[in-house]
Design a protein around this motif. Sequence first.
Motif, PDB file in Angstrom:
ATOM      1  N   ASN A   1      35.255 -32.181  58.531  1.00 21.13           N
ATOM      2  CA  ASN A   1      35.542 -33.504  57.993  1.00 21.13           C
ATOM      3  C   ASN A   1      36.403 -33.370  56.738  1.00 21.13           C
ATOM      4  N   PRO A   2      37.614 -33.954  56.722  1.00 24.61           N
ATOM      5  CA  PRO A   2      38.471 -33.856  55.538  1.00 24.61           C
ATOM      6  C   PRO A   2      37.818 -34.410  54.270  1.00 24.61           C
ATOM      7  N   LYS A   3      37.032 -35.463  54.403  1.00 22.94           N
ATOM      8  CA  LYS A   3      36.398 -36.058  53.221  1.00 22.94           C
ATOM      9  C   LYS A   3      35.396 -35.096  52.591  1.00 22.94           C
TER      10      LYS A   3
ATOM     11  N   LYS B   1      37.424 -32.709  50.485  1.00 25.86           N
ATOM     12  CA  LYS B   1      37.868 -33.381  49.259  1.00 25.86           C
ATOM     13  C   LYS B   1      36.727 -33.487  48.256  1.00 25.86           C
TER      14      LYS B   1
ATOM     15  N   TRP C   1      45.680 -35.239  63.038  1.00 28.86           N
ATOM     16  CA  TRP C   1      44.933 -36.205  62.248  1.00 28.86           C
ATOM     17  C   TRP C   1      44.370 -35.574  60.974  1.00 28.86           C
TER      18      TRP C   1
ATOM     19  N   ARG D   1      47.169 -35.514  58.443  1.00 26.81           N
ATOM     20  CA  ARG D   1      47.473 -36.834  57.883  1.00 26.81           C
ATOM     21  C   ARG D   1      46.418 -37.269  56.873  1.00 26.81           C
ATOM     22  N   GLU D   2      45.148 -37.005  57.180  1.00 27.81           N
ATOM     23  CA  GLU D   2      44.096 -37.451  56.270  1.00 27.81           C
ATOM     24  C   GLU D   2      44.115 -36.659  54.975  1.00 27.81           C
TER      25      GLU D   2
ATOM     26  N   SER E   1      46.839 -37.776  52.781  1.00 27.75           N
ATOM     27  CA  SER E   1      46.557 -39.066  52.148  1.00 27.75           C
ATOM     28  C   SER E   1      45.799 -38.895  50.836  1.00 27.75           C
TER      29      SER E   1
END
Length: 204
Positions: free
Chosen positions: A39-41, A44, A68, A71-72, A75
């Motif tokens: 999960n990118p979040k 982060k 995807w 891209r995330e 962002s």
Amino acid sequence: MDAEVSPKLFIGIDVHKRQWSVSIFTANCHPKTFSQVPNPKALKSYLDKFFPKHQIICCYEACKFGFWIYRELCSFGYEFLVINPADLPTTNKESSEKTDPLDSRKMAKALRAGLLRGIHVPTQETEGDRQLFRYRKRLWADLVRVKNRIKDKLLQNGIETPHKYDNPYWTKDFLDWLAVVELPSASSRLVMDLLLDQFEPAFR
């Protein structure tokens, strides 16, 4: 701290369905390799907590997961490269000892050394068009395989196709004939019916 003088963080991510292996390198050391949820979040959140005010530069290998993730993470303001796996420098020892943590460390080290170049990342619209084309190509290949299996089933049971179906082939009349043609056993009939079940949705 100004963006121009923010310390850089080089991150290699080996992505998989169940987890990611993440390796983090600074300009002078390798502080961490760890596994995390895919999960990118989550990444982060970890970076915000332990490496605030760093300039983040990430990479991962192009793979079946598409873009995807790229891209995330972009962002969030991160620099990002999607790389061709063949472009990642690898020693003979690394090839024989391939593991997810080792792969993520190789990516981070090569990224820090400036040895990697990113591939072109398509727009979401272009990526969708490619997926549609690949799906159509795969569907057509599946259809050809089913046709060949139906023909083989007729040959295996010594059944000749009536001349009126020679051309054009695979018409509705031909499919209706296949649905009722007499086969030597109930099992053979069942196989033919299953093959027709695979073919007819694509035909319609």
